[in-house]
Scaffold this active site. Structure first.
Site, mmCIF file in Angstrom:
data_model
loop_
_atom_site.group_PDB
_atom_site.id
_atom_site.type_symbol
_atom_site.label_atom_id
_atom_site.label_comp_id
_atom_site.label_asym_id
_atom_site.label_seq_id
_atom_site.Cartn_x
_atom_site.Cartn_y
_atom_site.Cartn_z
ATOM 1 C CE LYS A 164 46.557 40.326 32.912
ATOM 2 N NZ LYS A 164 47.231 40.824 31.701
ATOM 3 C CB SER A 200 55.899 40.776 26.243
ATOM 4 O OG SER A 200 54.850 40.336 27.085
ATOM 5 N N GLY A 201 56.897 38.086 27.982
ATOM 6 C CA GLY A 201 57.133 37.674 29.364
ATOM 7 C C GLY A 201 55.974 38.056 30.266
ATOM 8 N N GLY A 202 55.016 38.846 29.751
ATOM 9 C CA GLY A 202 53.826 39.191 30.527
ATOM 10 C C GLY A 202 52.893 37.983 30.607
ATOM 11 C CB VAL A 203 49.800 37.358 32.637
ATOM 12 C CG1 VAL A 203 48.902 36.175 32.911
ATOM 13 C CG2 VAL A 203 50.380 37.898 33.916
ATOM 14 C CG ASP A 204 47.526 38.987 28.745
ATOM 15 O OD1 ASP A 204 47.220 38.430 29.804
ATOM 16 O OD2 ASP A 204 47.256 40.179 28.491
ATOM 17 C CB SER A 205 52.813 37.120 25.311
ATOM 18 O OG SER A 205 53.777 37.484 26.253
ATOM 19 C CB SER A 206 53.714 33.896 29.789
ATOM 20 O OG SER A 206 54.697 34.890 29.825
ATOM 21 C CB CYS A 216 19.252 49.399 35.033
ATOM 22 S SG CYS A 216 19.178 51.166 35.338
ATOM 23 C CE1 TYR A 217 17.295 53.104 27.719
ATOM 24 C CE2 TYR A 217 17.765 51.001 26.655
ATOM 25 C CZ TYR A 217 17.335 52.314 26.579
ATOM 26 O OH TYR A 217 16.951 52.840 25.377
ATOM 27 C CD GLU A 227 25.207 45.106 36.949
ATOM 28 O OE1 GLU A 227 24.221 44.527 37.439
ATOM 29 O OE2 GLU A 227 25.108 46.146 36.270
ATOM 30 C CG HIS A 246 23.116 48.425 38.203
ATOM 31 N ND1 HIS A 246 23.418 48.233 36.876
ATOM 32 C CD2 HIS A 246 22.418 49.580 38.269
ATOM 33 C CE1 HIS A 246 22.936 49.232 36.164
ATOM 34 N NE2 HIS A 246 22.324 50.070 36.984
ATOM 35 N N GLY A 248 22.000 51.014 30.829
ATOM 36 C CA GLY A 248 22.573 51.900 29.812
ATOM 37 C C GLY A 248 22.305 53.346 30.153
#
Ligand code: XMP
Length: 515
Positions: free
Chosen positions: A367, A221-227, A80-81, A169, A167, A53
């Site tokens: 995603k 919408s045809g995008g990945v998420d709504s599809s 770290c923090y 990650e 870190h 942080g």
């Protein structure tokens, strides 16, 4: 299923910790440090990670881990923090160092232990800190040090509590992935049981239970998420799902036909296509300001979607393809509003009187996990692996006024850019990991010669970027032949274009989209 709670102290890389844990096959969630107490009661995680942080423990009102974290009896990794606050909690001291340490450091692991099992005794790690541990209490032992930092990693002598100053990650830490895996599997002894097929089955059962015999409305919408959301909900409840697709005329070439073919014909969903191109063009007429365009598109979209939804009787639920990063961002660590760079828009804002309940089956996923789920649901790769496309569509790739003619120009140029770069990618001529590639129409005319005639016509900018999350981006050296073909084809095939330029701006400071 095993779970890990990541307590966020506001680090820029907390989401990366979550990504790494999920990649290792362990379910995890993130929570702001201010809300950890309540979350712990609800979640009962099998292990806890404290993030880094920006605060300094010596500053007034800097955050501390909730007391109950130490009472859970589960393994804790402080980063770290997170490590500094763990050491301080047990009687150690953390002081500002005269030099901020930022970047690569070589560390020496001096002590055999489960966290560093199987790793090299010397390794390169990524540091980013101003304070450092200057003294530990006898409850801890030091596991690693560097030339400038005497306490790089610690272990509690009795409890399964570990801390690292660097870190793990971030990709710059050579054996970061292995260290996190050691924490999950050697220290915490967790099973690797986070799998997309079981997530899919669980969600289908949960949607059936939640929805019963009622109806669900989804803005596709045809995008990945709504599809992916549509395919998942359809698998759960079939015809009880009604999808509304608003054709606003700002899509790429072939988009509307593709949605109809896949969801209407192949999946046989109840798909309502609303033709609203004229309405959007009329609302955008004469508007050149980017933010105004975005707002008009957002409002018009909501109006059209609302009107259509109102016609569908007896709907009880509204489904949205909200992802985990959206959920986390709306619960920011500090609660402070962030600067609005661009107003993003997604479906929403149905009239109050519809009183719809929300279904968000993707709200726990990142995603790339949504893409895996899409494959699990048999969505084709041209949907699952498609590049991100902004909600306001081609409107943000037309600088200046949006007219039918200018829309067609950018749509045709965009199709060429996509065709040529796709061909380059599949033939191996382009090796870079591209995130997006498209055309933008600039409000600049220039002189050209076609045949023997002088023309004065438009300019197309070709934009291609490499990125892992859209937050930062760099431009690739596309092969000259690919750029050459794109330029040649656009000037020859798209009427009214005299010049093609290649955008060589990174993000930041430039954004990926031109508006
Ligand atoms: P910028 O242009 O801000 O874009 O660098 C970052 C990523 O976000 C996408 N983008 C949007 N996505 N609604 C969306 O859903 C929007 O209004 C929007 N504007 C930009 C952009 O394509 C890139 O992937």
């Amino acid at each position: 299923m095993a779970s890990v709670l990541i307590v966020d102290f506001g680090s820029q890389t907390t989401q990366l910790i979550a990504r790494r844990v999920r990649e290792a096959g362990v379910f995890c969630e993130m929570i702001s440090c201010a809300k950890a107490e309540k979350k712990l009661q609800d979640m009962r995680p099998n292990a806890i990670i404290l993030s880094g942080g920006p605060a300094s423990l010596s500053a007034e009102e800097s955050p501390r881990p909730a007391e109950s974290i130490w009472e859970q009896g589960v393994p804790v990794l402080g980063i770290c923090y997170g490590m500094q606050s763990m050491v301080e909690k047990c009687g150690g001291r953390v002081l500002p160092h005269d030099k901020r340490e930022f970047g690569h450091r070589e560390i020496d692991i001096s002590n055999e232990n489960p966290l560093f099992k199987g790793m090299n005794a010397k390794q390169n790690v990524w540091m980013s800190h101003g304070d450092q541990v200057s003294e530990i209490s006898d409850q801890f032992e030091v596991l690693a040090q560097s030339e400038t930092c005497p306490v790089v990693a610690v272990k509690h002598r009795e409890k399964p509590w570990y801390g690292v100053q660097f870190h793990p990650e971030v990709v710059h830490t050579q054996e970061g992935k292995a260290l996190l895996a050691n924490f999950l599997f050697n220290v915490a002894d967790l099973p690797s049981d986070w799998r997309m097929d079981s997530f899919c089955d669980q969600q289908i059962a949960a949607i059936r239970e939640q929805v019963g015999s009622q109806k669900v409305l989804l803005g596709l919408s045809g995008g990945v998420d709504s599809s992916v959301a549509a395919a998942l909900i359809h698998k759960a409840i079939g015809d009880q799902l009604v999808c509304v697709y608003v054709d606003h005329g700002l899509q790429r070439a072939g988009e509307t036909e593709g949605v109809k073919k896949l969801f209407g014909d192949a999946f046989k969903m109840d798909l309502r296509v609303v033709h609203a191109q004229d309405r959007f063009l009329a609302a955008l007429s004469g508007v050149t300001d980017p933010e105004k365009k975005r707002k008009i598109i957002g409002h018009t979209f909501i109006e059209v979607f609302d009107e259509e939804s109102f016609k569908i009787r007896d709907v009880d639920f509204l489904a949205q393809g909200t992802l985990y990063p959206d959920v986390i961002e709306s619960e920011s660590f500090s609660g402070a509003p962030t600067a609005v760079i661009k107003s993003h828009h997604n479906v929403g804002g149905l009239p109050e009187e519809m009183k719809l309940k929300l279904i968000e089956p993707l709200r726990e996923l990142f995603k790339d996990e949504v893409r895996v789920l899409g494959r699990e649901l048999n969505l084709p790769s041209n949907v699952v692996d498609r590049q991100p496309f902004p909600g306001p569509g081609l409107a943000v790739r037309i600088l200046g006024e949006i007219t039918q003619e200018r829309l067609e120009k950018v749509r045709a140029a965009d199709a060429i850019v996509r065709e040529e770069i796709d061909a380059g990618l599949s033939s191996g001529a382009i090796e870079d990991e591209l995130w997006q590639w498209f055309a933008a129409l600039l409000p600049v005319k220039s002189v050209g010669v076609v045949g023997d005639a002088r023309i004065y016509a438009d300019t197309i900018a070709v934009r291609a970027v490499m990125s892992t999350d859209g937050m930062t981006a760099d431009w690739p050296w596309l092969p000259k032949e690919v750029l050459g073909r794109i330029s040649n084809r656009i000037i020859n095939e798209v009427k009214g274009v005299a010049r093609v330029v290649y955008d060589i701006s990174s993000k930041p400071p430039a954004t990926i989209e031109w508006e």
